[in-house]
Design a protein around this motif. Structure first.
Motif, mmCIF file in Angstrom:
data_model
loop_
_atom_site.group_PDB
_atom_site.id
_atom_site.type_symbol
_atom_site.label_atom_id
_atom_site.label_comp_id
_atom_site.label_asym_id
_atom_site.label_seq_id
_atom_site.Cartn_x
_atom_site.Cartn_y
_atom_site.Cartn_z
ATOM 1 N N PRO A 200 92.577 45.300 49.303
ATOM 2 C CA PRO A 200 92.456 45.400 50.768
ATOM 3 C C PRO A 200 91.028 45.671 51.225
ATOM 4 C CG PRO A 200 94.385 46.612 49.988
ATOM 5 C CD PRO A 200 93.630 46.183 48.769
ATOM 6 N N GLN A 201 90.286 46.489 50.467
ATOM 7 C CA GLN A 201 88.932 46.832 50.863
ATOM 8 C C GLN A 201 87.963 45.660 50.748
ATOM 9 O OE1 GLN A 201 90.726 48.195 48.494
ATOM 10 N NE2 GLN A 201 89.565 48.730 46.646
ATOM 11 N N SER A 202 88.377 44.586 50.039
ATOM 12 C CA SER A 202 87.471 43.464 49.852
ATOM 13 C C SER A 202 87.242 42.690 51.142
ATOM 14 C CB SER A 202 88.009 42.527 48.773
ATOM 15 O OG SER A 202 89.193 41.889 49.212
ATOM 16 N N ALA A 203 88.128 42.876 52.147
ATOM 17 C CA ALA A 203 87.956 42.166 53.416
ATOM 18 C C ALA A 203 86.647 42.550 54.092
ATOM 19 C CB ALA A 203 89.141 42.450 54.337
ATOM 20 N N LYS A 204 86.145 43.753 53.838
ATOM 21 C CA LYS A 204 84.908 44.211 54.456
ATOM 22 C C LYS A 204 83.680 43.906 53.608
ATOM 23 C CE LYS A 204 87.324 48.050 56.728
ATOM 24 N NZ LYS A 204 87.372 49.530 56.917
ATOM 25 N N CYS A 205 83.876 43.291 52.453
ATOM 26 C CA CYS A 205 82.742 43.006 51.567
ATOM 27 C C CYS A 205 81.932 41.836 52.104
ATOM 28 C CB CYS A 205 83.233 42.671 50.159
ATOM 29 S SG CYS A 205 84.130 44.002 49.354
ATOM 30 N N ARG A 206 80.645 41.864 51.885
ATOM 31 C CA ARG A 206 79.809 40.726 52.266
ATOM 32 C C ARG A 206 79.210 40.035 51.060
ATOM 33 N NH1 ARG A 206 74.200 42.175 53.379
ATOM 34 N NH2 ARG A 206 73.802 44.383 52.978
ATOM 35 N N VAL A 207 79.646 40.422 49.861
ATOM 36 C CA VAL A 207 79.216 39.754 48.634
ATOM 37 C C VAL A 207 80.402 38.973 48.088
ATOM 38 C CG1 VAL A 207 78.309 40.039 46.301
ATOM 39 C CG2 VAL A 207 77.559 41.579 48.132
ATOM 40 N N ASP A 208 80.245 37.665 47.997
ATOM 41 C CA ASP A 208 81.300 36.796 47.482
ATOM 42 C C ASP A 208 80.984 36.404 46.045
ATOM 43 O OD1 ASP A 208 83.297 35.960 49.716
ATOM 44 O OD2 ASP A 208 81.339 35.874 50.684
ATOM 45 N N LEU A 209 82.012 36.389 45.212
ATOM 46 C CA LEU A 209 81.887 35.967 43.813
ATOM 47 C C LEU A 209 82.827 34.792 43.608
ATOM 48 C CD1 LEU A 209 80.816 36.485 40.898
ATOM 49 C CD2 LEU A 209 82.736 38.060 40.598
ATOM 50 N N MET A 210 82.290 33.638 43.204
ATOM 51 C CA MET A 210 83.109 32.438 43.068
ATOM 52 C C MET A 210 82.418 31.443 42.152
ATOM 53 S SD MET A 210 82.398 30.613 46.767
ATOM 54 C CE MET A 210 82.493 32.160 47.666
ATOM 55 N N THR A 211 83.114 30.381 41.813
ATOM 56 C CA THR A 211 82.514 29.306 41.033
ATOM 57 C C THR A 211 81.734 28.382 41.965
ATOM 58 O OG1 THR A 211 84.445 27.870 41.271
ATOM 59 C CG2 THR A 211 84.395 29.368 39.364
ATOM 60 N N VAL A 212 80.842 27.600 41.372
ATOM 61 C CA VAL A 212 80.076 26.632 42.156
ATOM 62 C C VAL A 212 81.021 25.616 42.792
ATOM 63 C CG1 VAL A 212 78.294 24.853 42.055
ATOM 64 C CG2 VAL A 212 78.036 26.944 40.716
ATOM 65 N N HIS A 213 82.060 25.222 42.068
ATOM 66 C CA HIS A 213 83.038 24.284 42.614
ATOM 67 C C HIS A 213 83.635 24.824 43.911
ATOM 68 C CE1 HIS A 213 83.405 20.952 39.846
ATOM 69 N NE2 HIS A 213 83.352 21.781 38.818
ATOM 70 N N ALA A 214 84.000 26.104 43.914
ATOM 71 C CA ALA A 214 84.634 26.693 45.093
ATOM 72 C C ALA A 214 83.662 26.828 46.256
ATOM 73 C CB ALA A 214 85.216 28.062 44.740
#
Length: 319
Positions: A200-214
């Motif tokens: 739930p707390q991730s909604a306020k995060c401004r750092v995204d972690l993802m693959t290049v594809h995404a």
């Protein structure tokens, strides 16, 4: 990529600055997530992590496996290193050197010098009497609770870890087949398809972690592009015995090249040709991914990787 650099960048930039960490492959995601968590960086994970990749889930699954397959050595050895019975590597080595062949017998013998193991053995023995009569999720849950699983998981992985375990038990209940082995098989299929939900707390995060594809079609103020020493052609294990290429003309037969056999160390010429075509295709895809990752940044980009220093020259790893 240094997780501390991400933490420092987040602290030094404005609250509305978007930051993304882009990965070339999904299999590195858990490692970066752990490093960022240790550095105190809260991240929002797009695509999520497979629930089966969490350590608490792996340990809880091994309880179910040990109950269903009492002679599964891997399951019993894993229980010694689970959150509810964390034995040191020296104890694990000591148990492995015990004279019995199977690990269950090894652990029974080791309990004489390590009494704390008896609690695990008693819980599993009691639960084994109910296997086949009670649903597997209920028996697994009883062992977990008897070993103070929620408290131990919370101490190691936080409340999110406890929620993951409870979700695992819900999944195990939903795939119940009445036969323990069939239930386990259904469980493994279900776990491969499920991803852990965002906290739930991730909604306020401004750092995204993802693959290049995404990240295709997205832009961020600051982009971190780690693992530039990724080798797209590096493969584990031997080369495939044959390669197949389907030709553009659907009416033509596919081209097949056979690899080296026992009589000859050399593959067929067609095999070498197809392998070269395959490698060029994979290198081309890696270049496209790199371009996509580079062009996601609007203001700044951080790139990192492991290189070798030869004198004053920086030498990247071969492909």
């Amino acid at each position: 990529m240094a997780a501390n650099t991400v933490a420092r960048t987040e602290a030094e930039t404005e609250p509305d600055t978007s930051i993304a960490i882009l990965l070339f492959t999904r299999n590195r995601l858990p490692y970066y997530l752990d490093a960022l968590t240790q550095a105190g960086v809260s991240v929002r994970v797009k695509e999520g992590i497979k629930i089966a990749e969490y350590q608490e889930i792996k340990s809880l699954r091994q309880i179910a496996v040990a109950l269903c397959r009492p002679h599964d050595d891997m399951a019993w050895a894993a229980l010694l290193r689970s959150p509810w019975l964390w034995m040191g590597a020296d104890v694990l080595l000591e148990v492995g050197r015990e004279s019995p062949v199977d690990w269950r017998s090894k652990i029974v013998d080791a309990a004489q010098s390590h009494p704390e193991i008896n609690r695990l053995l008693d819980a599993v023995r009691s639960a084994r009497r109910r296997i086949g009569r009670d649903p597997l999720w209920k028996v697994t849950s009883s062992v977990w609770m008897e070993l103070d699983g929620p408290e131990k998981v919370a101490a190691c992985f936080g409340t999110g870890g406890v929620e993951n375990c409870r979700r695992f038990l819900e999944i195990l209940e939903s795939v119940e087949q009445g036969m323990p082995e069939e239930t386990l098989a259904k469980l493994d299929i279900a776990l491969e398809r499920l991803y852990a939900p965002d906290r739930p707390q991730s909604a306020k995060c401004r750092v995204d972690l993802m693959t290049v594809h995404a990240a295709k079609g997205l832009e961020f103020d600051i982009v971190f592009l780690p693992f530039l020493d990724w080798r797209p052609l590096a493969r584990a294990g031997p080369s495939p015995p044959y390669l197949l290429e389907r030709l553009p003309d659907k009416d033509r037969h596919p081209l097949i090249g056979m690899g080296p056999d026992r009589r000859s160390a050399e593959p067929e010429p067609a095999y070498r040709l197809l392998k070269e075509l395959q490698e060029k295709r994979e290198i081309g895809e890696a270049k496209r991914l790199f371009y996509v990752g580079m062009t996601r940044a609007k203001r700044r980009i951080f790139m990192s990787g492991i290189v070798q220093l030869t004198g004053e020259r920086i030498v990247a790893q071969k492909r």
